[in-house]
Design an enzyme around this catalytic site. Structure first.
Site, PDB file in Angstrom:
ATOM      1  CG  ASN A   9      -1.800   1.145   1.369  1.00 48.93           C
ATOM      2  OD1 ASN A   9      -1.784   2.036   0.524  1.00 48.93           O
ATOM      3  ND2 ASN A   9      -2.595   1.173   2.424  1.00 48.93           N
ATOM      4  CE  LYS A  16      -0.794   1.897   7.052  1.00 41.62           C
ATOM      5  NZ  LYS A  16      -2.231   2.018   7.212  1.00 41.62           N
ATOM      6  NE  ARG A  83      -6.181   1.488   0.390  1.00 41.85           N
ATOM      7  CZ  ARG A  83      -6.133   2.673   0.981  1.00 41.85           C
ATOM      8  NH1 ARG A  83      -4.991   3.162   1.381  1.00 41.85           N
ATOM      9  NH2 ARG A  83      -7.228   3.361   1.170  1.00 41.85           N
ATOM     10  CG  HIS A 171     -12.527   3.411   3.951  1.00 43.33           C
ATOM     11  ND1 HIS A 171     -13.153   4.458   4.584  1.00 43.33           N
ATOM     12  CD2 HIS A 171     -11.204   3.639   4.073  1.00 43.33           C
ATOM     13  CE1 HIS A 171     -12.235   5.290   5.057  1.00 43.33           C
ATOM     14  NE2 HIS A 171     -11.041   4.819   4.756  1.00 43.33           N
ATOM     15  NE  ARG A 231      -9.483  12.306   4.181  1.00 39.01           N
ATOM     16  CZ  ARG A 231      -9.495  11.012   3.905  1.00 39.01           C
ATOM     17  NH1 ARG A 231     -10.464  10.491   3.187  1.00 39.01           N
ATOM     18  NH2 ARG A 231      -8.538  10.228   4.336  1.00 39.01           N
ATOM     19  CG  MET A 274     -11.535   9.475  18.932  1.00 31.55           C
ATOM     20  SD  MET A 274     -12.549  10.988  18.940  1.00 31.55           S
ATOM     21  CE  MET A 274     -13.605  10.725  17.538  1.00 31.55           C
ATOM     22  N   GLY A 321      -9.491   2.086  13.609  1.00 33.86           N
ATOM     23  CA  GLY A 321      -8.820   2.413  14.884  1.00 33.86           C
ATOM     24  C   GLY A 321      -9.783   2.914  15.952  1.00 33.86           C
ATOM     25  CB  ILE A 322     -12.269   5.684  16.034  1.00 34.64           C
ATOM     26  CG1 ILE A 322     -11.160   6.712  15.768  1.00 34.64           C
ATOM     27  CG2 ILE A 322     -13.304   6.222  17.010  1.00 34.64           C
ATOM     28  CD1 ILE A 322     -11.623   7.981  15.056  1.00 34.64           C
ATOM     29  CD  GLU A 375      -8.424  -1.179   5.041  1.00 32.11           C
ATOM     30  OE1 GLU A 375      -7.870  -0.810   6.088  1.00 32.11           O
ATOM     31  OE2 GLU A 375      -8.788  -0.396   4.148  1.00 32.11           O
TER      32      GLU A 375
HETATM   33  P1  ADP Z   1      -5.891   4.894   9.479  1.00 32.52           P
HETATM   34  O1  ADP Z   1      -7.182   5.376   8.890  1.00 32.52           O
HETATM   35  O2  ADP Z   1      -4.755   5.844   9.262  1.00 32.52           O
HETATM   36  O3  ADP Z   1      -5.569   3.438   9.182  1.00 32.52           O
HETATM   37  P2  ADP Z   1      -6.562   3.930  12.131  1.00 32.52           P
HETATM   38  O4  ADP Z   1      -7.616   3.005  11.654  1.00 32.52           O
HETATM   39  O5  ADP Z   1      -5.339   3.343  12.746  1.00 32.52           O
HETATM   40  O6  ADP Z   1      -6.128   4.987  11.055  1.00 32.52           O
HETATM   41  O7  ADP Z   1      -7.259   4.879  13.220  1.00 32.52           O
HETATM   42  C1  ADP Z   1      -6.593   5.955  13.801  1.00 32.52           C
HETATM   43  C2  ADP Z   1      -7.535   6.616  14.796  1.00 32.52           C
HETATM   44  O8  ADP Z   1      -7.890   5.651  15.796  1.00 32.52           O
HETATM   45  C3  ADP Z   1      -6.903   7.805  15.516  1.00 32.52           C
HETATM   46  O9  ADP Z   1      -7.831   8.882  15.580  1.00 32.52           O
HETATM   47  C4  ADP Z   1      -6.674   7.236  16.902  1.00 32.52           C
HETATM   48  O10 ADP Z   1      -6.716   8.239  17.899  1.00 32.52           O
HETATM   49  C5  ADP Z   1      -7.868   6.303  17.037  1.00 32.52           C
HETATM   50  N1  ADP Z   1      -7.712   5.385  18.170  1.00 32.52           N
HETATM   51  C6  ADP Z   1      -6.835   4.375  18.322  1.00 32.52           C
HETATM   52  N2  ADP Z   1      -6.994   3.800  19.552  1.00 32.52           N
HETATM   53  C7  ADP Z   1      -7.986   4.486  20.186  1.00 32.52           C
HETATM   54  C8  ADP Z   1      -8.619   4.402  21.458  1.00 32.52           C
HETATM   55  N3  ADP Z   1      -8.254   3.522  22.353  1.00 32.52           N
HETATM   56  N4  ADP Z   1      -9.611   5.281  21.739  1.00 32.52           N
HETATM   57  C9  ADP Z   1      -9.994   6.211  20.836  1.00 32.52           C
HETATM   58  N5  ADP Z   1      -9.446   6.344  19.635  1.00 32.52           N
HETATM   59  C10 ADP Z   1      -8.446   5.493  19.291  1.00 32.52           C
END
Ligand code: ADP
Length: 405
Positions: A9, A16, A83, A171, A231, A274, A321-322, A375
């Protein structure tokens, strides 16, 4: 590892990578970052879970790929899966040929930040590994099943027919994987109506009916839809003329503001992350609290809107991640959707271990699950599929040729 697929990617200054074994059980993965700078390096996990950190000063994409591939060569990858964010009018994963590469190039105006970087990676691996089959897997492909009433904008028809201006969605590999895996966990593999919320730095939602995308929040570009890290998501399109007329901003400045200075970062004036915002809000930062509230409210509003594409709602999957890690954001989002009958179990939501799959509803109403996305695994699976199809077609062709001879 016996047979494996190398998934790549390429971003503008990072790559990545993941070597995914047959049946997607073992992984070697990593990230080459800060490419082109003195600080360029590769960080990752090698065989047996050992950590890798390698400095590659001033390495460009090609040099970084060469280093990654040298280190992985003894695992004998059978194919490479790339990707690619925007496939334009391409509807499925494709074996890379000069024609397909040209079509990815043609789609560049639709993903100006992503497609050029993917092409750099593709060209480098084609030069380095001319004999390995290479496949492009598109973020947009899963959404090609959307009906026209979901993908058309209410704009003059020629913009669609002559310039391909329409909603594409992104996505796709994540929404496809999560909805498949989630519906399997729920005991109705690729059946029924599901909503997915992929929440990372980029975020999007999707409505899936019987395993097919019927609508999604992102559009022509990955800017449309829900609030993201930097964004804006949906804004009144007249913001462009407002800013041009009143502040004298040009189109590039407005575009940069909407893509890189808005979203959680813009609202909070603090961070796009976040975790940082949740911590700041707990310490009384009102801008951070508002950014989180707007994020959850707009997300719920998007899910409610997408539900119009589904004959019924069987449930909701959180990922990214969130979505995977924050019980707080999941709870706040579901709280805006009580009229759909969603009923979150606070106990299950809070006790779910980070990065694990699990059901978090209280047993009444539509189901709610956390499904960590994969992914890379999905790209490896699609790559295998395309390569196998190719082998079968060639085998059939040579059979026919033998019979004809
Ligand atoms: P990307 O889209 O770059 O792959 P990720 O899927 O890794 O990103 O998500 C990144 C987001 O996930 C960031 O906003 C990060 O703060 C959030 N995040 C990761 N762990 C936590 C957590 N424990 N609580 C809240 N937000 C989190």
């Amino acid at each position: 590892m016996s047979t494996s697929v190398l998934v790549i990617n390429c971003g503008s200054s990072s790559i990545k990578y993941a070597l995914v074994s047959e049946h997607r059980k073992d992984r070697i993965f990593g990230l080459a970052e800060n490419l082109g700078s003195a600080d360029a390096r590769i960080k990752g996990i090698t065989t047996g879970g050992a950590e890798l950190e390698l400095s590659i000063p001033h390495a460009d994409h090609e040099k970084a790929l060469e280093t990654i591939l040298e280190r992985l060569a003894h695992h004998n990858p059978q194919a490479i899966g790339h990707r690619v964010v925007h496939g334009g009018t391409l509807t499925k994963a494709e074996l890379l040929t000069p024609e397909i590469i040209e079509r990815i190039r043609t789609a560049t105006p639709l993903a100006p930040l992503h497609n050029p970087a993917h092409l750099v990676g593709i060209e480098a691996t084609m030069r380095l590994f001319p004999h390995l089959p290479q496949v492009a897997v598109f973020d947009t492909a899963f959404h090609q099943t959307m009906p026209s009433h979901a993908y058309r904008y209410a704009l003059p028809k020629f913009l669609y027919t002559e310039h391909n201006v329409r909603r594409y969605g992104f996505h796709g590999t994540s929404h496809a994987y999560v909805s498949e895996r989630g519906s399997e966990l729920a005991g109705s593999f690729k059946k029924g109506g599901w909503l997915t919320a992929h929440l990372g730095n980029g975020s999007s939602t999707c409505a899936i009916w019987n395993g097919q995308s019927v609508d999604t929040s992102m559009g022509l570009t990955p800017l449309e839809g829900v609030v993201m890290g930097t964004r804006s998501g949906d804004v009144d399109p007249s913001i462009h003329s407002f800013l041009a007329s009143n502040l004298g901003w040009d189109i590039y400045k407005i575009d940069k503001m909407l893509n890189s200075q808005s979203g959680l970062l813009g609202l909070s004036d603090l961070s796009n992350d976040m975790r940082t915002l949740i911590e700041a809000s707990e310490q009384g930062n009102e801008d951070a609290a508002l950014a989180i509230e707007v994020f959850c409210y707009r997300l719920a509003k998007s899910l409610a809107g997408l539900s119009c594409g589904l004959p019924r709602i069987d449930g909701l999957f959180f990922t990214g991640g969130i979505g995977e890690n924050s019980a707080y954001i999941r709870e706040k989002t579901v709280a805006y959707l009580p009229h759909f009958g969603f009923n979150l179990s606070q106990e299950q939501n809070n006790s779910l271990k980070r990065g694990t799959e699990g059901r978090i509803d209280a047993g009444t109403g539509p189901q709610i699950w956390v499904v960590p996305t994969d992914e890379e695994g999905r790209i490896a699976k699609e790559t295998e599929h395309v390569v196998l199809e190719q082998v079968n077609t060639s085998a059939k062709k040579s059979d026919i040729e033998t019979v004809m001879a």
